[in-house]
Each structure stands twice: as C-alpha cells, then as structure tokens.
Design an enzyme around this catalytic site. Structure first.
Site, PDB file in Angstrom:
ATOM      1  N   GLU A  11     -24.155 -53.001  38.714  1.00  0.00           N
ATOM      2  CA  GLU A  11     -23.292 -52.320  39.687  1.00  0.00           C
ATOM      3  C   GLU A  11     -22.890 -50.888  39.329  1.00  0.00           C
ATOM      4  O   GLU A  11     -22.794 -50.045  40.222  1.00  0.00           O
ATOM      5  CB  GLU A  11     -22.007 -53.138  39.890  1.00  0.00           C
ATOM      6  CG  GLU A  11     -22.234 -54.499  40.504  1.00  0.00           C
ATOM      7  CD  GLU A  11     -20.994 -55.371  40.380  1.00  0.00           C
ATOM      8  OE1 GLU A  11     -20.689 -55.801  39.251  1.00  0.00           O
ATOM      9  OE2 GLU A  11     -20.325 -55.599  41.392  1.00  0.00           O
ATOM     10  N   ARG A  14     -10.108 -55.089  42.064  1.00  0.00           N
ATOM     11  CA  ARG A  14     -11.098 -54.219  41.422  1.00  0.00           C
ATOM     12  C   ARG A  14     -11.038 -52.803  41.986  1.00  0.00           C
ATOM     13  O   ARG A  14     -11.255 -51.826  41.264  1.00  0.00           O
ATOM     14  CB  ARG A  14     -12.518 -54.802  41.519  1.00  0.00           C
ATOM     15  CG  ARG A  14     -13.517 -54.118  40.596  1.00  0.00           C
ATOM     16  CD  ARG A  14     -14.870 -54.824  40.557  1.00  0.00           C
ATOM     17  NE  ARG A  14     -14.929 -55.870  39.553  1.00  0.00           N
ATOM     18  CZ  ARG A  14     -15.253 -55.681  38.269  1.00  0.00           C
ATOM     19  NH1 ARG A  14     -15.535 -54.471  37.818  1.00  0.00           N
ATOM     20  NH2 ARG A  14     -15.288 -56.693  37.439  1.00  0.00           N
TER      21      ARG A  14
END
Ligand code: MTE
Ligand code: HPA
Ligand code: MOS
Length: 781
Positions: free
Chosen positions: A723, A322
C-alpha cells in the site's frame, strides 16, 4: 569438505533475487485459472441477486411469479430462507445478507434467483417485481455531519494546547478538502462457487482476500460448525481491499442456494452490478485549521476527517482511524488535535481500498504544506523539509515515537537525482513564456504505518511439507491477488532448505490447511506469512540437522544447506536423498509455523500507543503539464525512491510501486464516482468511470529502491510494500496545483478537490485568474 560462508553460497540464496512471479507465464498466456475458469460441476446451478432500485425505503411487496414461471428457474430465495444468522456484518452488525423490509442503498440485494444457467438467472432476476415505499435518501456527507449521523462514534486524539497555539502563532490558515472515493476495478469481479460435500458440508471457492471470514460467515448463515465449511482460494484477479469483506456476501449467497437445492452453485456479478453492490474507497470531507511561524513550521494543527461510510460500519472504524493516523504524514505537529467521524449515508457500505483510509488522511498533510508555502512565498519543498520528523520532534499525534529518520536523506537523494532545483527554475522560465500550457512540479514524501491497527489480526500460520523426493509443499494463510506474496514466501522457504525456488510448490490457500487466518491486507501479507513459513521451515530443518548429526555422528553446528545439497563434515547429500533418508528413519517432514507481531499496542480510548510495528517510507517527484484552456493534462515525469527495507524480490517490489503509484494517480485525477440524486451510482462501468489507461502512464516513470534494512526484526529485514507507494501519487495532485498556481506567481493556493479532472482543473484555473486580476487591480489602487 566444502566451506559454507562463501560468496557463492550467499549469492545462491533466493532472498533478494528478482525471481519472476510464479503465475506470470500462466497469466500472460491465459492459462491461469480463476474461480470462473475452474471446471464447473455437471449439475451446477447459477444464482443471481435481485438488487434494489431505490436507495432508501421499504419493500412493500414482491412478485416473483414471472421469474418462477420461466423454464430453467429453480427457485427464488428471500431473507426468510436463511436458516441461521441473517446479518453478515464483519466487525459490527448491520450488513443484512438479504433485505427483509428496509432498503438502505441502491443496489442492495433483496432476493436470490437460482436457475440452470447464468443468463437465465440474470434475466429472471430482472423480471422479479419489487414494489417499494420510497424515502428521501441521505446522500450528502455534510448533512450527516450536521445531524451527527454516525455509523460509529467519533474519535479524537492529539497533544499540546491547540487552542492557545492557534491564537499565538504568527500565521493561521483554514481550509477544507472534498476527497473522492474510488472503485476497485479488480479485473476479476466478485465470484464464488459452492459445492455440497457428501457429509453435509460445503466446499467453497471464492475470490476473497479473507477465506476464514468467508468460511465463518457461510457456516453462521447456514447454522453449521466451521469445520463443515472449507474455503479455497488459489488466486484473485486483483483485490485491492475490495475483497477483504465484500467478497463474502456472494459466497454466502451461493452457499445459501446450495443449501436449498443440494447442488453446486456459482454466483458471478456482472460489472455494473459489481460497481453498485460492493463498497468503494470512502469519500471524505476534511477540514484543517493551522498556525505556523515565518519559516512555515507548523505550530498548531486542528484537523478533522469525516469518512462517508455508507449505510453500515463494515471496516470504517479502522479506516477512519487509519486516516487519522496519517494526517501528519512525515511532519511533526507541535500542538495537534485530530478528530475523525464515521458518517452514515444511503450508499453501499464503503470498505477497504489500498491504503485503508491512509490516503484520504495523508493528502491533508500535503495540502497543508503547499498552502503554507504559497502563503509565505516559499518553495513547498523547503516547507516540507522544515517540518519533517527529526530527533527531538519525533512523536506522532497518537504518541508513537518515530525512531527511523531516513526520510530526509531519501528526499535529499531524490531531489538531487531528479534535479528538482534546476527543473524548478526551468519550469518557471517555461511557464513565463508559455501562455496556454503550464507545467508544475512537486516533491512529496510518504510515511505509512505497517500493522493491522486491530492488534489481534497481526498473526499468521503456515504449513510446510517436505516430501520424500525432496520437493516441498508450501501453504500459508495469505492470499495471492497479484502482489507476489506466494513467490516471496516460497523464496523464504527455499532459502531455509538451500534449494531452488522451483522445488517449492505453491498451493491454494485453504481454511482446512491453515485455520483462523486474518485477511491478506494492511500490506502485511509477507511480514506475517513469510515469518510463519520461516518458522515452519526452520522447525523441519532443525529436525533434519539433528537427524544428520546423530546419523553420521557429526557436529550439528557444521551442517549447512545450500545448492540443493546438505553438507556435513565428511560428506554431502543431495537434498532429495536427505529427504528420503529422513523419511526412512521416521523423521517428521511436516510442520506448521506461527507468527504474531511483537511490540504493538494501541489504547483507543486514550488515543495513544504504538499501533505500528514500523513505518515504510517513500518519496516522489512529479512533473505535470496542463492546458489552461481545456483543463487537459498529462504526467510527464515521475521519479520515485522507495524504502522496502532489504528487498526480498526487487522486481516484484518495483512492480508493486509502479502499480500502486498509477492506481493512486487514477484516484487523484480521472476516477470520478458520481451518484444520481436518487442514490443510484451513475458511473458504473468503464464508459463513465476512468481508471488510468496505457496512454495515461507517465511518459517517464523511474523507480529506485532505497538501500536500507528494516531496523525491526521482520522477515530478512524487508518492509511491506503493497500500500505505501499508493500515496506517492500525492505528488501528481500537488504538481497539478503547482501548475495552476503558476498563474499567480505561486502566491495563490488553488482549490482543487480530488479527483482533479479536466473540468475541475479548468475551474481552478479560472479561479486563479480571477484571484490574480483582483490582486492586479488592488495593486493599481
Ligand atoms: N497488487 C496487486 N497486483 N493486486 C492487488 O489486489 N492489493 C494491494 C497490494 N498490492 C493488490 C496489490 C493491497 S490493498 C494490499 S493490502 C496488499 O497488496 C496485500 O498484499 P500483501 O500484504 O501481501 O502486500
Ligand atoms: N488495514 C487493512 N485492513 C484491515 C485493517 C488495516 O489496518 N484492519 C482491519 N482490516
Ligand atoms: Mo489492502 S486495503 O489492506 O486489502
């Protein structure tokens, strides 16, 4: 007959309403129960781990006789007492439940003391004597990189000819960034309560983002089928990723003690032990080598991100992936190579934390934009605008096509709203006349990929029951950690039945109600569970519609649910009357629902695919002030424009944006993890580890939602929010660098490895002054 598509009916839908968090009143009045508040069974025992006091070496001997001689101490368990699996690694092996011989980090659980009270268990754990043979711990990520000491193999992806483009472009820069980790500092620490059932099973209450994984690990460690273990989770006092995999060991240890004693057992870590024995955000060491043209447009980028994973993989494959997926942020790199390594160190295994590696990658893009701008003497905003993804420059380093181009509009909107251009001039004037206090300003965008990057995790289930009095029970596989998941999903269900949200009862997450769930993570809680609950509710509604059509002999197409009633040609029924009538007519009023995300796939070997269903976007403008004599600083004003698609609940979404921003700010400014050379975490409590306090809040924090709809078919076209806004805080770090760069007319790019503590700001100020005086000397020559 009433007509349905009226504005009244539409305005009554709970979708898009700022309905307060279902636990808000209970939480502010202290009535909300967490695991440690629930009634403790009468014969409950307490377990506490003995944690290693070295970071690397072997256990030579253990002497638990003093502990066992203490009145009230029941037993001391070790690795040999584990009947089943001894390794609880969530994805890859490596995480041993209790040390057999080899110690891999300071604070690693070696033994488990079980006693009649919490205090006794803790005290007894301290008088267990462990003798070690110590080895030199590996604490330096650079040594791991040099030795290629990985917990998982490196990965590389990209496109174009980076080598040639690096040489051919007019300008080239190289730099590096040491990125700090972060402690989750959830207010409720790790805790679990395990209770034996009368049929040989175990009932577990755990503060976890991942009840199914806790269920599976308890079962595997105790050699039981999954059906013998039930995990319940009502709410967490924060998780932030720290309870995705790192809640499990404590529940499993409590269950081990229950297994051996036949009694309920509670295990709650004290804060300092929670700091030391659970993983944090991965610290990273990143480098870039870039080339660009006179306009600042990136022609080539060679970026390496190295994650400090600690001693095992845990979730590090996905986390470093990520990070790699976000080194572009919102910018197109014509030729690009991204490499990610997973470095082993003798630290606790680092784990998920809001953004899941994304922040540690994305900050590279912002460092690059600022460095290019300073090198060329441009406003960093203009360099950012020039590099944005746009039609024709629209594919990522992992070959996902970017097809929603709202970020440019969002930046332009916010730049105008926040008056960036004029404030830039005002700040320049202020700085010219202010010798000690300097101001800085920055605009940074966010583009964050939504979906678990492990494809099969993108699934969810739900269970909806309509009772015969018309009240509704909602259960789904997601967990509530403060983010407002339950209220959002309740709004979805209430909308389907056209009833008020308070008709929908919110229940604890339980593995015996909805099985085989994924962690509530990757910001996808509402996307996945909201859709699963929508499907469950729609199934029941369809049965009700068919029933009414048949029972009253009317056309199904003309039946509508709204205002706590059902309307059909020639009649109206209250929802409770309908529920009862359907019950009497033997219509099933209960249904499960399921959802899995479409369209996503990623070929890790080829480094190409569509790992994300869609992207969530945001922009922030931040103004800061620093004192160049002390490094002290403050955030004066923050303006945010964030994209949550069609918001299900604006109040909850804005709360998530504010909270994420401030948590991101803490990561980039004050939260400073420090380890002693021997591998012991030095900053293991609030005295030495500083999360943002009320006084650190930006003096002004203006949050606006961008008016849009998700182009993908998500639940009511909303977008995930948990997030992405964390990374809006990048503008704080960039604004700090901007303030320091003002000492050099914005020509020098300060070295400021995050967290930008006052000490580091002061050092950067001194470097900037030295650079400036050297330039003045050479100008004279
Ligand atoms: N908000 C609160 N109040 N508490 C939390 O622990 N965790 C964050 C975010 N917001 C968190 C939070 C993280 S890391 C994630 S992945 C998401 O919430 C998870 O919830 P969601 O998927 O329902 O948004
Ligand atoms: N995000 C958060 N948690 C996860 C992920 C992810 O992409 N994959 C596995 N756990
Ligand atoms: Mo969040 S880090 O995906 O739990």
């Amino acid at each position: 007959m009433r007509h349905f598509e009226t504005d009244l009916a539409k305005s009554k839908t709970p979708i898009g309403q700022s309905i307060k968090h279902d636990s808000a009143m209970a939480q502010v009045t202290g009535r909300a129960q967490y695991v440690d508040d629930t009634g403790t069974p009468a014969n409950c025992l307490y377990a506490y781990p003995v944690l290693s006091t070295i970071a690397c070496g072997q256990v030579v001997s253990v002497d638990a006789s003093d502990a066992l001689a203490t009145a009230g101490v029941v037993t001391v368990l070790n690795s040999d007492d584990i009947p089943g699996k001894k390794d609880i690694g969530p994805v890859f092996p490596g995480d041993v439940l209790l040390v057999e011989k080899e110690v891999s980090f300071h604070g690693q659980p070696i033994l488990l003391v079980v006693a009649e009270s919490y205090e006794l268990a803790r005290k007894a754990a301290r008088v267990v004597h462990v003798e070690y043979e110590q080895s030199e711990p590996l604490m330096d990520i650079n040594k791991a990189i040099a030795d290629q000491d990985w917990v998982r193999p490196p990965l590389t992806f990209g496109h174009g000819d980076v080598e040639v483009a690096l040489k051919d472009a007019p300008h080239r820069l190289q730099s590096d960034l040491v990125v700090g980790g972060q402690e989750h500092f959830y207010l409720e620490g790790q805790v679990a309560l395990t209770v034996p059932t009368d049929d040989g099973g175990i009932f577990v209450k755990s503060s976890t983002q991942h009840p199914s994984e806790v269920q599976h690990l308890v079962a595997e460690v105790l050699n039981k089928p999954f059906k013998d273990v039930t995990v319940e989770m009502r709410r967490m006092g924060g998780g932030f990723g720290g309870k995705e995999t790192h809640a499990a060991p404590w529940a499993v240890l409590a269950a081990l003690a229950t297994y051996h004693t036949g009694k309920p057992v509670k295990l709650r870590l004290a804060r300092a032990d929670d700091f030391r024995a659970t993983g944090k955000r991965h610290p990273f060491y990143n480098t870039y080598d870039i080339a660009f043209d006179d306009n600042g447009i990136i022609k080539a980028a060679d970026i390496t991100v190295n994650g400090n994973c600690g001693y095992t993989p845990d979730l590090s494959d996905g986390i470093v992936d990520r990070a790699m997926f976000h080194v572009d942020n919102s910018y197109f790199y014509e030729n690009v190579r991204v490499m990610g390594t997973r470095c082993r160190t003798n630290q606790v295994s680092h784990t998920a934390f809001r953004g899941f590696g994304g922040p540690q990658g994305m900050i590279m893009a912002e460092a690059i934009m600022d460095d290019v701008a300073r090198y060329l003497g441009k406003d960093p905003l203009d360099v950012r605008l020039a590099n944005l993804y746009k039609p024709g420059r629209d594919f990522t380093p992992y070959q996902q096509t970017v097809d929603q181009f709202i970020i440019e509009d969002m930046i332009n909107d916010l730049v105008e709203q926040a008056d960036y251009r004029n404030r830039r001039k005002t700040i320049n004037r202020f700085n010219a006349g202010s010798p000690i206090i300097k101001r800085g300003l920055s605009v940074t965008p966010v583009k964050f990929g939504i979906s678990f990057t492990v494809q099969h995790l993108n699934q969810a289930g739900a269970l909806v029951n309509v009772y015969s009095d018309g009240s509704i029970m909602l259960n789904h596989g997601g967990t509530e950690m403060g983010q407002g998941l339950n209220i959002k999903v309740a709004q979805v269900v209430a909308h389907v039945f056209g009833v008020d949200v308070d008709r929908v009862g919110i229940t604890a997450t339980r593995t015996d109600k909805v099985p085989n769930t994924s962690a509530t993570a990757a910001s996808s809680g509402t996307d996945l569970n909201g859709m699963a609950a929508l499907n469950a509710a729609n199934t029941i509604k369809e049965r009700l519609v068919n029933f009414i059509a048949e029972h009253f002999n009317v056309s199904a197409a003309e039946i509508e649910f709204a205002d706590n009633q059902v309307f059909y040609p020639g009649g109206t029924l209250d929802f409770e009357a309908l529920a009862n009538l359907a019950y009497v007519n033997m219509i099933s009023l209960s249904s499960t629902g399921f959802y899995s995300t479409p369209k996503i796939h990623f070929d890790r070997e080829a480094g190409s695919g569509r790992p994300f269903f869609y992207f969530a976007y945001g922009v922030s403008v931040t103004e800061v002030e620093i004192d160049i004599l002390t490094g002290e600083n403050c955030v004066k004003q923050v303006d945010i424009l964030h994209d949550v698609g069609h918001s299900l609940n604006p109040a909850i979404d804005i709360g998530q944006i504010e909270g994420a921003f401030v948590q991101g700010m803490g990561w980039l400014t004050t939260e400073d993890l420090q380890w002693h050379d021997n591998g012991m975490l030095a900053s293991a409590g609030p005295a030495t580890y500083k999360i943002p306090a009320i006084g650190d809040m930006p003096a002004q924090l203006n949050v606006h939602l961008y008016d849009s709809k998700n182009p993908e078919n998500t639940v009511f076209r909303s977008k995930a929010v948990g997030e992405p806004p964390f990374m809006l805080a990048n503008s704080v770090w960039c604004a700090m660098r901007d303030a320091i760069a003002s000492l050099t007319d914005g020509k020098y790019s300060p070295v400021l490895h995050p967290p930008a503590t006052p000490e580091k700001i002061l050092r950067a100020v001194m470097d900037a002054k030295a650079w400036q005086s050297e330039r003045e000397v050479s100008d004279v020559k």
